[in-house]
Design a protein around this motif. Structure first.
Motif, PDB file in Angstrom:
ATOM      1  N   LYS A  63       0.259   0.769  -5.845  1.00 38.88           N
ATOM      2  CA  LYS A  63       1.136   1.791  -6.413  1.00 38.88           C
ATOM      3  C   LYS A  63       0.723   3.159  -5.889  1.00 38.88           C
ATOM      4  O   LYS A  63      -0.446   3.518  -5.883  1.00 38.88           O
ATOM      5  N   LYS A  67       6.242   4.919  -6.450  1.00 36.29           N
ATOM      6  CA  LYS A  67       6.667   3.916  -5.477  1.00 36.29           C
ATOM      7  C   LYS A  67       5.576   2.861  -5.293  1.00 36.29           C
ATOM      8  O   LYS A  67       4.442   3.035  -5.713  1.00 36.29           O
ATOM      9  N   ARG A  69       3.664   0.592  -2.325  1.00 38.66           N
ATOM     10  CA  ARG A  69       3.375   0.488  -0.898  1.00 38.66           C
ATOM     11  C   ARG A  69       3.076  -0.968  -0.547  1.00 38.66           C
ATOM     12  O   ARG A  69       2.304  -1.631  -1.245  1.00 38.66           O
ATOM     13  N   MET A  83       7.487   1.724   1.864  1.00 35.13           N
ATOM     14  CA  MET A  83       7.434   2.099   0.449  1.00 35.13           C
ATOM     15  C   MET A  83       8.668   1.519  -0.239  1.00 35.13           C
ATOM     16  O   MET A  83       9.766   1.543   0.331  1.00 35.13           O
ATOM     17  N   SER A  85      10.829   0.592  -4.178  1.00 39.11           N
ATOM     18  CA  SER A  85      11.079   1.016  -5.562  1.00 39.11           C
ATOM     19  C   SER A  85      10.392   0.116  -6.578  1.00 39.11           C
ATOM     20  O   SER A  85      10.028   0.562  -7.658  1.00 39.11           O
TER      21      SER A  85
END
Length: 105
Positions: A63, A67, A69, A83, A85
């Motif tokens: 995190k 976002k 990663r 990245m 959602s």
């Protein structure tokens, strides 16, 4: 007079060949040798299926602010995958690359 691990023997009896890599118990239960719970994977992938990962800590995902990663280590190089959602989207990106590496694509 040779001993075999039950999960490797189950693999051999079902597929007619010995596994190439390690047999991973997908659900983490080492006594669950149903063929649907077994997969032949390299050590790196098998290690990612540890309890910590099954309990919400997905490999290749972290995190960053609001976002998620996705990244993967290939050899000694960390590669950024993007990245996302949601944690699930990031994990799917990680799996896509990880699966292609296993299959040699």
């Amino acid at each position: 007079n040779k001993m075999y691990q039950a999960h490797r023997l189950a693999w051999f009896l079902f597929y007619g060949e010995w596994p190439i890599y390690e047999i991973d118990h997908i659900n983490g239960d080492k006594t669950d040798n149903r063929i649907i719970n077994l997969r032949d994977v390299p050590d790196r992938i098998n290690a990612q299926n540890m309890g910590i990962h099954r309990n919400g800590h997905l490999p290749g995902v972290s995190k960053v602010g609001k976002k998620w990663r996705a990244s993967i280590q290939i050899g000694k190089k960390q590669t950024h995958l993007g990245m996302f959602s949601t944690q699930e989207e990031a994990y799917r990106a990680y799996l896509a690359i990880s699966d292609s590496l296993i299959k040699g694509k």
